[in-house]
Design an enzyme around this catalytic site. Structure first.
Site, PDB file in Angstrom:
ATOM      1  N   GLU A   8       0.793  -1.228   0.000  1.00  0.00           N
ATOM      2  CA  GLU A   8       0.000   0.000   0.000  1.00  0.00           C
ATOM      3  C   GLU A   8       0.828   1.283   0.000  1.00  0.00           C
ATOM      4  OE1 GLU A   8       0.219  -2.188   2.584  1.00  0.00           O
ATOM      5  OE2 GLU A   8       0.282  -1.153   4.515  1.00  0.00           O
ATOM      6  N   GLU A  22      -5.821  -2.555  -0.332  1.00  0.00           N
ATOM      7  CA  GLU A  22      -4.725  -1.580  -0.358  1.00  0.00           C
ATOM      8  C   GLU A  22      -5.245  -0.157  -0.258  1.00  0.00           C
ATOM      9  OE1 GLU A  22      -1.933  -2.933   0.097  1.00  0.00           O
ATOM     10  OE2 GLU A  22      -2.631  -4.939  -0.437  1.00  0.00           O
TER      11      GLU A  22
END
Ligand SMILES: *[C@@H]1O[C@H](CO)[C@@H](O)[C@H](O)[C@H]1NC(C)=O
Ligand SMILES: *[C@@H]1O[C@H](CO)[C@@H](O)[C@H](O)[C@H]1NC(C)=O
Ligand SMILES: *[C@@H]1O[C@H](CO)[C@@H](O)[C@H](O)[C@H]1NC(C)=O
Ligand SMILES: [Zn+2]
Length: 968
Positions: free
Chosen positions: A350, A384
């Site tokens: 992420e 994410e």
């Protein structure tokens, strides 16, 4: 990080591989969580500095200099960095890929000190008069001169000793120049390679979480050391450079007599080092026109050209909008890039504003990909993007609280998917992919609590070990339970207040509890029996979960720590004595009742006392993280309800009855035959989730018995149960010429086909072999529907020989679609021919054949095949030191390797072998697989006992059922 390893969740669910004597399962995914990296310990021999410490990491330290601690001192706080990196995408004269860099960090002194301690790992510094760095004072501050500098390999520091003290409140700038290797180790700043029309292309990319930013440039590499980053990347004119923020400028220059582009990026928001990303590539991208901010999807040119990025692009904007509403906070950045990389260790990462993915987690081909591939793509994206706020905007102070970050994203990802794919009922899937999965692990005496003390997590390998199923899936399960008993609006209100209060800062989990508590107090009609903090402490500070027993004849309700092996000893004490505050949603005769709180070990509830045909079902929709047991009478009534009118119960509750029963039987709380009886009604079951629950539990029976006489009757029973489902789908799909409309129907069609072919249902193998033969005759035209490819390939290879295998290998090497490659890679593990399996095992250690990122899961697939299991076990034992040394640094996920290979272990001999393996490699160690090895020993011990106690009973019950079936 994204939590899925390289097999799609759906494909993985009981991916029955047809191997040897027909049916063997390969799922592995219940355990195939990548996450854990091998121990990343410094090698004392590498030390380039002077005066560094050369003690093996296993030796306890007696000296306690500040640089011997794995945690940074709190004397210096970074404010901003200016980082310039120049990756070389061609090898140098020595054949090495390198990058060069310069970095300046501006920091403030908080406590007087004459030491600067900053992280650096595997970097060669340019020294000037023996010093690794230059220091200047800012404003009126004058910097003391540098007395001495050195590197500490073990704790990954650059240490600078000054001749005088830094002054509190003043700011200074530290400058360095360095060279690093752009290795293919998937950590820090690394390289990934792929072929583009026969030409090798190199990508420079990065993976910083958890402790690898220090491998790209010297930095205060802890999540709470947030700073602003001014990034410059130098790269070939033919390539693109990407980083977390928007490009500010890109100009041509000549450096070292080479024409280059110098690309600068806007200063980032204040952020943690582990969320940085730097990429240089020759990729293509597509851009969304509609959004308030720039949204782009990047991938290899071919993938973008064949529209594989469109689905990701289409869902990203809506998911971000959903989170903006859910969190009640606008997207904090001005752009969102997402990129698919050919080599990537985790499922996804992420990085703030530049999320990196495995190709299979971002790319979806509308013609060639399956529904499972699509679900995986949207799940990983949703996970994410949830981190863009929770994790990135507000960051946990230290890695001991990782569970909150990952558990949170693993829970809300379902809400994000539901928003963009509302017809999928995706929120139900958390039961399969998180709850049932983690129930299995958290029921072991060797489990551990979600939350750990800050001082227990220090070294990189300890941090890596936090990325496990408990953190992700139990985290998700307890947060879902919390949201259920607070109600979603109250949960969201507390969340939004937490995010707004701590934006750009750091927290610990208690801060979230405080804000949720405030939200509770501001909601007059909501009452909970204790504070959020007190209720949740019992779920996060002690391991495991309770089994709640309801006696419907007396109304007695009680709880007990659920252990899969009732004989195992719990060594870990709990301040709460393994009791929980349990929110119980329940129903009586199909009517929802008022939530009941079980606040002590034993209690009674008059409402739960019933008579006659009345029945009680607790934990409706599995909203709580616990299992439920009943008195025998109520079990009987629930079973007869399933057999007569199963639709009165929701899909989730049907699935839960099966899963609870099988696990209670494993724990010897109810008889094994009671569990088996929950599968009788499957003759009438058409829904996916109950079927998967049953197949997963029967998977255990298959694994335990597929080398014994029980296997024959087990197959016969499965055949009898699956036939109606097979017929149902044959009709529904007009003789397999169409694909069902419903999302989960599509998955259950795969189950039907897979099991039916495995157990030899009439017509199944022929169907599959025909499809595969047609494909082999005309490789340019694959007649198999993408949904069914995984199953068909595996069966065809299991029934076929070297010709089929070599064809699959050729297709694997030729395909430009990552998910197709992944299917073929799994299928090649299905052959029953030993020499093919052994050759395939050898391929896994050759990165030109199987990418490093895929090595572990390939070995696991092979081990899941009953013929492949002993071969894989021998292979891993024989090559352990090689595997550990060559692949042990990050790219190889050891925990999965161990748990995958030992999943069928159930004999004394296998237990001995396992213990010997542990003993033989004590010196070398097991890195982050240490815990997995302990669990494997515990599981094997439990399996041995289970088989001894249940083999005869199971054989008898199944024989009875199948004989009866034969006379029907
Ligand atoms: C990074 O850029 C910001 C904004 O231009 C500036 O204030 C800061 O001093 C820069 N940091 C460094 C280390 O150059
Ligand atoms: C440190 O200062 C010296 C002398 O000014 C200079 O030659 C060297 O390049 C500087 N090093 C760094 C890392 O900035
Ligand atoms: C760093 O220095 C060591 C020791 O001189 C050398 O072996 C290694 O190749 C260097 N690494 C890079 C990336 O230059
Ligand atoms: Zn994550």
């Amino acid at each position: 990080m994204g939590k899925y390893y390289n097999v799609s969740k759906n494909v993985a669910v009981g991916l029955l591989v047809i191997a040897v004597s027909a049916l063997v399962t390969i799922i592995a995914l219940s355990i195939a969580y990548d996450k854990q990296r091998a121990k990343n310990q410094g090698n004392p021999g590498d030390d380039a500095g002077t005066g560094s410490i050369s003690v093996p990491p296993t030796t306890p330290f007696t000296s306690k200099e500040p640089w011997d601690h794995f945690r940074l001192p709190d004397s210096l706080i970074p404010d901003s960095y200016s980082v310039t990196l120049w990756p070389r995408l061609k090898p140098n004269a020595e054949g090495m890929y390198i990058f060069t860099g310069q970095s300046a960090v501006l920091f403030r002194c908080q406590k007087e000190t004459d030491l600067i301690i900053i992280h650096a790992n595997k970097l060669n510094f340019t020294t000037y008069l023996d010093k690794h760095a230059n220091l200047t004072g800012l404003g009126k501050a004058t910097a003391p001169t540098i007395q001495r500098t050195w590197l500490v390999v073990r704790t990954e520091y650059l240490v600078i000793r000054l001749s005088g003290k830094l002054a509190v409140g003043e700011s200074y700038m530290l400058q360095t120049e360095f060279t690093g290797e752009l290795a293919d180790d998937l950590e820090g700043f690394y390289r990934s390679e792929y072929m583009d029309d026969g030409v090798k292309k190199v990508v420079a990319t990065s993976q910083m979480q958890a402790t690898f930013a220090r491998k790209a440039f010297p930095c205060f590499d802890e999540p709470a050391m947030k700073a602003v980053f001014n990034v410059t990347i130098i790269h070939d004119p033919g390539t693109k450079a990407l980083s977390n923020s928007k490009q500010m400028d890109s100009s041509d220059a000549i450096l070292d007599n080479i024409p280059v582009k110098v690309t600068t990026f806007e200063p980032t928001e204040k952020m943690s080092t582990y969320l940085l990303a730097f990429i240089v590539c020759d990729f293509d991208s597509i851009v969304s026109e509609e959004s308030k901010f720039l949204i782009r999807i990047w991938a290899q040119r071919k993938a973008i050209g064949s529209k594989q990025g469109e689905y990701a692009l289409n869902v990203t904007g809506p998911i971000l909008q959903f989170y903006e509403k859910y969190y009640n906070t606008t997207y904090p950045l001005s752009k969102s890039d997402q990129i698919a990389l050919p080599d990537f260790h985790a499922g996804a990462m992420e990085n703030w504003g530049l999320v990196t993915y495995r190709e299979t987690a971002l790319l979806y081909d509308p013609v060639l990909s399956s529904t499972g591939n699509k679900e995986r793509v949207v799940s990983v994206i949703s996970h994410e993007l949830a981190h863009m706020w929770f994790g990135n905007l507000v960051t946990l102070r230290w890695w001991n609280d990782l569970w909150l970050n990952e558990g949170f994203a693993s829970y809300v990802e379902y809400l994000g998917i539901d928003y963009v794919e509302p017809t999928w009922n995706i929120r139900d899937h958390i039961i399969l992919y998180d709850m049932q999965k983690v129930f299995a692990i958290d029921a072991l005496a060797s489990s551990h609590p979600l939350s750990r003390k800050e001082e227990e997590v220090n070294e990189p390998s300890e941090i890596s070990e936090m990325f496990n199923t408990i953190s992700y899936s139990k985290g998700a399960a307890v947060l879902r339970m919390l949201s259920e008993f607070l109600t979603e609006p109250v949960f969201a209100k507390g969340l939004s207040s937490y995010l707004n209060t701590f934006a750009f800062g750091n927290t610990e989990y208690k801060d979230l509890w405080d804000h949720l508590q405030q939200a509770v107090e501001n909601t007059p009609d909501l009452s909970i029996p204790h504070t959020v903090h007190d209720i949740m402490s019992r779920w996060i500070l002690q391991m495991g979960f309770p089994v709640v027993t309801i006696n419907t004849t007396t109304g007695g309700v009680s709880q007990k720590h659920f252990l899969l092996d009732s004989d195992s000893k719990v060594d870990r004490p709990s301040q709460f004595n393994y009791t929980w505050f349990v929110p119980i949603k329940w129903m009586k005769n199909g009517m929802d009742q008022q939530q009941y709180w079980l606040l002590m070990e034993k209690d009674t509830s008059a409402e739960m006392r019933v008579s006659g045909d009345e029945w009680v079902l607790a934990n409706t929709n599995v909203s709580g993280y616990f299992r439920v047991n009943y008195d025998e009478g109520n079990w009987d009534r629930l079973l007869s309800l399933l057999n007569t009118s199963h639709r009165i119960l929701s899909v989730l509750n049907r699935a839960q009855i099966i899963d609870d029963a099988f696990n209670l039987a494993r724990a010897k709380i109810i008889p094994t035959t009671m569990a088996l009886r929950t599968t009788e009604y499957l003759l009438k079951e058409r829904d996916y989730i109950p079927w998967v629950s049953a197949l997963r539990n029967l998977d255990y029976y298959i694994l335990m018995f597929d080398r014994t006489e029980v296997y024959g009757v087990l197959q016969a029973y499965l055949k009898k149960q699956i036939e109606p489902l097979f017929e149902y789908f044959r009709t529904l799909t007009s003789n397999w010429t169409q694909i069902p409309v419903g999302h989960t129907d599509q998955y259950n069609q795969i189950n039907a086909l897979r099991i039916a072919c495995g157990v030899g249902v009439e017509g199944c193998r022929q169907l599959i072999n025909n499809w595969f033969r047609q494909w082999m005759e005309n490789p340019g035209h694959n007649p198999i529907h993408p949904n069914l490819k995984g199953t068909v390939y595996c069966s065809a290879l299991a029934f076929g020989g070297a010709k089929e295998w070599d064809f699959a290998w050729r297709m694997f090497k030729n395909t430009t679609l990552a998910s197709e490659a992944s299917r073929l890679r799994s299928a090649m593990a299905c052959t029953k021919i030993p020499w093919l399996l052994n050759r395939y095992l050898e391929y896994t250690l050759d990165p030109t054949k199987i990418r490093k990122q895929d090595a572990t899961s390939t070995i696991q697939n092979i081990a899941y095949n009953v013929v492949g299991m002993p071969l894989a076990w021998n292979f891993v034992r024989a090559k352990w030191s090689h595997i550990f040394q060559e692949y042990g640094k990050g790219s190889f996920s050891f925990p999965n390797l161990i748990s995958g290979i030992t999943v069928r272990f159930s004999t004394e001999f296998e237990l001995l072998e396992l213990k010997k393996f542990k003993e033989d490699n004590r010196q070398l160690g097991f890195g982050s697989a240490t815990m997995a090895l302990v669990q494997a020993i515990e599981k094997t011990t439990a399996n041995i006992k289970w088989v001894a106690e249940n083999k005869d009973k199971v054989l008898e019950w199944l024989s009875e059922k199948t004989v009866a079936g034969n006379f029907r």
